[in-house]
Structure formats: structure tokens, C-alpha cells
Design an enzyme around this catalytic site. Sequence first.
Site, PDB file in Angstrom:
ATOM      1  N   GLU A  90       0.823  -1.202   0.000  1.00 11.28           N
ATOM      2  CA  GLU A  90       0.000   0.000   0.000  1.00 11.28           C
ATOM      3  C   GLU A  90       0.853   1.246   0.000  1.00 11.28           C
ATOM      4  O   GLU A  90       1.971   1.254   0.488  1.00 11.28           O
ATOM      5  CB  GLU A  90      -0.878   0.036   1.256  1.00 11.28           C
ATOM      6  CG  GLU A  90      -2.104  -0.813   1.101  1.00 11.28           C
ATOM      7  CD  GLU A  90      -3.032  -0.677   2.290  1.00 11.28           C
ATOM      8  OE1 GLU A  90      -4.191  -1.047   2.144  1.00 11.28           O
ATOM      9  OE2 GLU A  90      -2.595  -0.215   3.348  1.00 11.28           O
ATOM     10  N   CYS A 103       3.555   8.644   0.661  1.00  9.42           N
ATOM     11  CA  CYS A 103       4.314   7.784   1.562  1.00  9.42           C
ATOM     12  C   CYS A 103       4.451   6.415   0.898  1.00  9.42           C
ATOM     13  O   CYS A 103       3.451   5.776   0.578  1.00  9.42           O
ATOM     14  CB  CYS A 103       3.541   7.687   2.873  1.00  9.42           C
ATOM     15  SG  CYS A 103       4.272   6.539   4.029  1.00  9.42           S
ATOM     16  N   CYS A 110       8.354  -6.482   7.225  1.00  6.01           N
ATOM     17  CA  CYS A 110       9.558  -5.790   7.703  1.00  6.01           C
ATOM     18  C   CYS A 110      10.309  -6.709   8.657  1.00  6.01           C
ATOM     19  O   CYS A 110       9.687  -7.381   9.481  1.00  6.01           O
ATOM     20  CB  CYS A 110       9.173  -4.500   8.414  1.00  6.01           C
ATOM     21  SG  CYS A 110      10.604  -3.516   8.923  1.00  6.01           S
ATOM     22  N   CYS A 114       9.999  -3.565  15.139  1.00  4.11           N
ATOM     23  CA  CYS A 114       9.765  -2.553  16.177  1.00  4.11           C
ATOM     24  C   CYS A 114       8.509  -2.982  16.938  1.00  4.11           C
ATOM     25  O   CYS A 114       7.487  -3.315  16.319  1.00  4.11           O
ATOM     26  CB  CYS A 114       9.564  -1.174  15.551  1.00  4.11           C
ATOM     27  SG  CYS A 114      11.049  -0.567  14.717  1.00  4.11           S
ATOM     28  N   CYS A 117       5.069  -1.386  16.113  1.00  2.00           N
ATOM     29  CA  CYS A 117       4.748  -1.161  14.695  1.00  2.00           C
ATOM     30  C   CYS A 117       4.057  -2.372  14.091  1.00  2.00           C
ATOM     31  O   CYS A 117       4.445  -3.515  14.337  1.00  2.00           O
ATOM     32  CB  CYS A 117       6.029  -0.844  13.934  1.00  2.00           C
ATOM     33  SG  CYS A 117       5.789  -0.599  12.156  1.00  2.00           S
ATOM     34  N   ASN A 287       0.379   5.571  17.671  1.00  2.00           N
ATOM     35  CA  ASN A 287      -0.899   5.391  16.995  1.00  2.00           C
ATOM     36  C   ASN A 287      -1.346   3.942  17.219  1.00  2.00           C
ATOM     37  O   ASN A 287      -0.665   3.018  16.803  1.00  2.00           O
ATOM     38  CB  ASN A 287      -0.699   5.665  15.504  1.00  2.00           C
ATOM     39  CG  ASN A 287      -1.995   5.841  14.787  1.00  2.00           C
ATOM     40  OD1 ASN A 287      -2.888   6.511  15.282  1.00  2.00           O
ATOM     41  ND2 ASN A 287      -2.119   5.220  13.639  1.00  2.00           N
ATOM     42  N   CYS A 330       1.867   5.313   8.509  1.00  2.00           N
ATOM     43  CA  CYS A 330       3.064   4.881   9.234  1.00  2.00           C
ATOM     44  C   CYS A 330       2.956   3.463   9.740  1.00  2.00           C
ATOM     45  O   CYS A 330       2.401   3.202  10.793  1.00  2.00           O
ATOM     46  CB  CYS A 330       3.334   5.814  10.388  1.00  2.00           C
ATOM     47  SG  CYS A 330       3.836   7.416   9.811  1.00  2.00           S
TER      48      CYS A 330
HETATM   49  N1  SAH Z   1      11.280   1.500   8.685  1.00  2.00           N
HETATM   50  C1  SAH Z   1      11.316   2.944   8.724  1.00  2.00           C
HETATM   51  C2  SAH Z   1       9.956   3.580   8.353  1.00  2.00           C
HETATM   52  C3  SAH Z   1       8.890   3.362   9.370  1.00  2.00           C
HETATM   53  S1  SAH Z   1       7.438   4.363   9.338  1.00  2.00           S
HETATM   54  C4  SAH Z   1      11.744   3.404  10.095  1.00  2.00           C
HETATM   55  O1  SAH Z   1      11.666   2.640  11.043  1.00  2.00           O
HETATM   56  O2  SAH Z   1      12.154   4.565  10.209  1.00  2.00           O
HETATM   57  C5  SAH Z   1       7.906   5.937   9.928  1.00  2.00           C
HETATM   58  C6  SAH Z   1       7.864   6.150  11.448  1.00  2.00           C
HETATM   59  O3  SAH Z   1       6.628   5.732  12.021  1.00  2.00           O
HETATM   60  C7  SAH Z   1       8.970   5.394  12.156  1.00  2.00           C
HETATM   61  O4  SAH Z   1       9.651   6.250  13.028  1.00  2.00           O
HETATM   62  C8  SAH Z   1       8.187   4.343  12.904  1.00  2.00           C
HETATM   63  O5  SAH Z   1       8.874   3.925  14.059  1.00  2.00           O
HETATM   64  C9  SAH Z   1       6.900   5.059  13.226  1.00  2.00           C
HETATM   65  N2  SAH Z   1       5.795   4.184  13.619  1.00  2.00           N
HETATM   66  C10 SAH Z   1       5.613   2.872  13.331  1.00  2.00           C
HETATM   67  N3  SAH Z   1       4.504   2.393  13.917  1.00  2.00           N
HETATM   68  C11 SAH Z   1       3.962   3.416  14.603  1.00  2.00           C
HETATM   69  C12 SAH Z   1       2.797   3.559  15.418  1.00  2.00           C
HETATM   70  N4  SAH Z   1       1.981   2.544  15.645  1.00  2.00           N
HETATM   71  N5  SAH Z   1       2.541   4.756  15.947  1.00  2.00           N
HETATM   72  C13 SAH Z   1       3.363   5.819  15.713  1.00  2.00           C
HETATM   73  N6  SAH Z   1       4.469   5.746  14.955  1.00  2.00           N
HETATM   74  C14 SAH Z   1       4.767   4.562  14.408  1.00  2.00           C
END
Ligand code: SAH
Length: 348
Positions: A90, A103, A110, A114, A117, A287, A330
Site C-alpha cells: 500500500e 508515503c 519488515c 519494532c 509497529c 498510533n 506509518c
Molecule cells: N522503517 C522505517 C519507516 C517506518 S514508518 C523506520 O523505522 O524509520 C515511519 C515512522 O513511524 C517510524 O519512526 C516508525 O517507528 C513510526 N511508527 C511505526 N509504527 C507506529 C505507530 N503505531 N505509531 C506511531 N508511529 C509509528
Amino acid sequence: MDSLLELHPHDWPQRFVALGGKPFHGRIAARWVFRRAARSWQEMTDLPEALRERLEQEQALGAATLEELSRAEDGAVKVLLGLHDGATVEAVGMPGTQGRTICLSTQVGCPVKCQFCASGLDGLQRNLTRGEILEQALWLRREQGEIGRVVIMGMGEAGHNLDEVLPALDVLMDEEGMGLSARRITLSTVGPKGALERIAAWGRSVSLALSVHAAQDELRHELVPGVRKRRLEDTLDEADRLFAANGREYTVEYVLLEGVNDQPQQAEALARRLRGRRCHVNLIPFNPVSELNFRRPALGVQEEFRKRLREAGLSVTLRRSLGRETDAACGQLRRRSMPSSGSSVTEV
Ligand code: SAH
């Protein structure tokens, strides 16, 4: 049939010659694809009809199909693309201050996992190719118009797929591609080994967003298991060297998680860690993800965290949630559309 998007537009003229056309036909087609949002060879009426027929038979313009398209009330547009092997990906576009921001995802799933995430919940399926990354931008361009900014913040860890991500960005920036300036592109990463050096050596001044989430290695390693072997200090030093190479201040991303990394002493520790570095801090209130147990801190706690960083002399923004829709950009992109998640994609 391989997608033409796997080739840099500089190489299209040669491909068009192989298909019985002239070199300039390749340049015409690139303009149609990257600047005029064409979806098919048939639209390219200034290409000879015989060539269009042959292209139709022998050369795919892309490899993805648009499976779903949804528009949210806040103006966000989301596309769900089906890939040749049945995987889906997406991408989201949303209105912003410099035109629409898109985006993009870099992997299916992934590997970094994290803890907060959604992207890593099922691990990594595979890397996306450069063409598949570009195709997300093209579908959004087709469905929502001109692109103002690009953020590499969708599903996946770009730092693990730079072989494909950097060439895709080259095309977005090239005059024969989308012609976007490097300043309009931000790449977000946890900073895997070697990734930031490689971006520095690449030499383009795209902005870096570094996902940090904790000032101390112990907590960072817990929250971001994919960088367990890396010291934050070394990663930040690499980001500083990238700044020295491309002159772009970087953003430190810090997802605020209630009771985990939102305490005043953690703000102080982060301020100490970042003192003297050429960065800006972006605090992102968590989030909610239905499968995960973290919570977003109360507004007062978020504000307090920001205040402490600011008083320590850092430049900080606290992301205001624009609602679920936009935050879907995100890490929560594909999951809700998957059968196991039980809800439909049309909600965005
Ligand atoms: N793999 C990349 C891109 C991730 S998305 C990275 O880790 O940087 C961009 C941001 O959103 C990252 O900082 C990630 O940690 C954050 N993110 C992921 N899940 C999230 C959530 N549930 N709530 C808020 N931010 C989130």
C-alpha cells in the site's frame, strides 16, 4: 514480462530501439509515464501506432495492478497494489503544506520488528524492486495529481533494501523521471549497519529521518530488535557524518509510548544524547495498533516531554494526530487490508 519501470528512463531509448522504435520514442514515453500520468501505451498518441501495438504485446509498463483505491475525508488517498507473486503493498498520499505528500513502502513486511509497529508483525516477506517502489508513486500520481513531497515511511526498512530504494529515488529526482528535487524527499530508517554511510556515498541530498525511540541502548534494543547489535551513539555519529556530506539536518523520530519512553528523565537523557548534533526531533504519539498493547501518553505528558527537550535547546515538533486516516501512513498500511486483520481497506 518485465516491467519497464525496472529500467532507468535513461535506458528506455535503447529498449525502444530493441522494440523497433527510435531512441526518442523512449524519451516521449518517459514523459508520458512520469509527467503525464499515463496508464497505458495506447494513450501515448504521439508514438507510432505499430510501436504501440508491439509495446502492448511485448513490454509491460508496470507489474502491479490497482486492487483497491480509497479516499478518506481528510483528503488522504490510499492505493492497494497487487504484485506479480500475489503480495500486496500500500501507499498513501495526503494533502500537505507543499502540495501532496506521498508515503511509499520499500518491503513487503519488515524484518526490524519494532515492538509498536504493525509492519513487522508477520516478519519480512520480501524486498520490493525499484519498479515496484516507483509504481506506488505512479499510481498515486494518477489518482491524486501532482506530487509535492515523497516520504519513505511506509511498510519496510529502506536501509535493508538500498539496492532498490536508491535507484528508485534516482528516478523520482531525474529530469527524465519525475524531476523532484532531493529536498522534497525524506527517507526514514532505523539506521542498519552501513546504511547511512551508503546514503552519504550516494551523494544525493535527500533528508534523513532516523527512528531512535529511546535514548539508551538497552531500551532501544528492546523496542527496535533489528538494531540490537548497534550502539545508538555510533548510529548518531553516522547521521552526523551524513549531515557533513550532504548539509541536510536530520530528523530524529521518537514514538511516544505511555510508561515506556515518555518519562521526564527519558526526555533529559534524549536531550543529552542529542546535544550539539544537527538534528530536529519529531515526537510521534503512538498510533494504536489493535494487536499491540502499547498506549499513547496523555496530552499533558506529551507536552511535558516536548517542553523538556525544548528547554534543553533542541528543536522539537510534536506531531498532532490528524486522525487515524493519515496516521495509517506509518507502518500500518497493508495489514488492515489483509484477510487476517478482518477489516476492510475502504475505511483507510
Ligand atoms: N522503517 C522505517 C519507516 C517506518 S514508518 C523506520 O523505522 O524509520 C515511519 C515512522 O513511524 C517510524 O519512526 C516508525 O517507528 C513510526 N511508527 C511505526 N509504527 C507506529 C505507530 N503505531 N505509531 C506511531 N508511529 C509509528
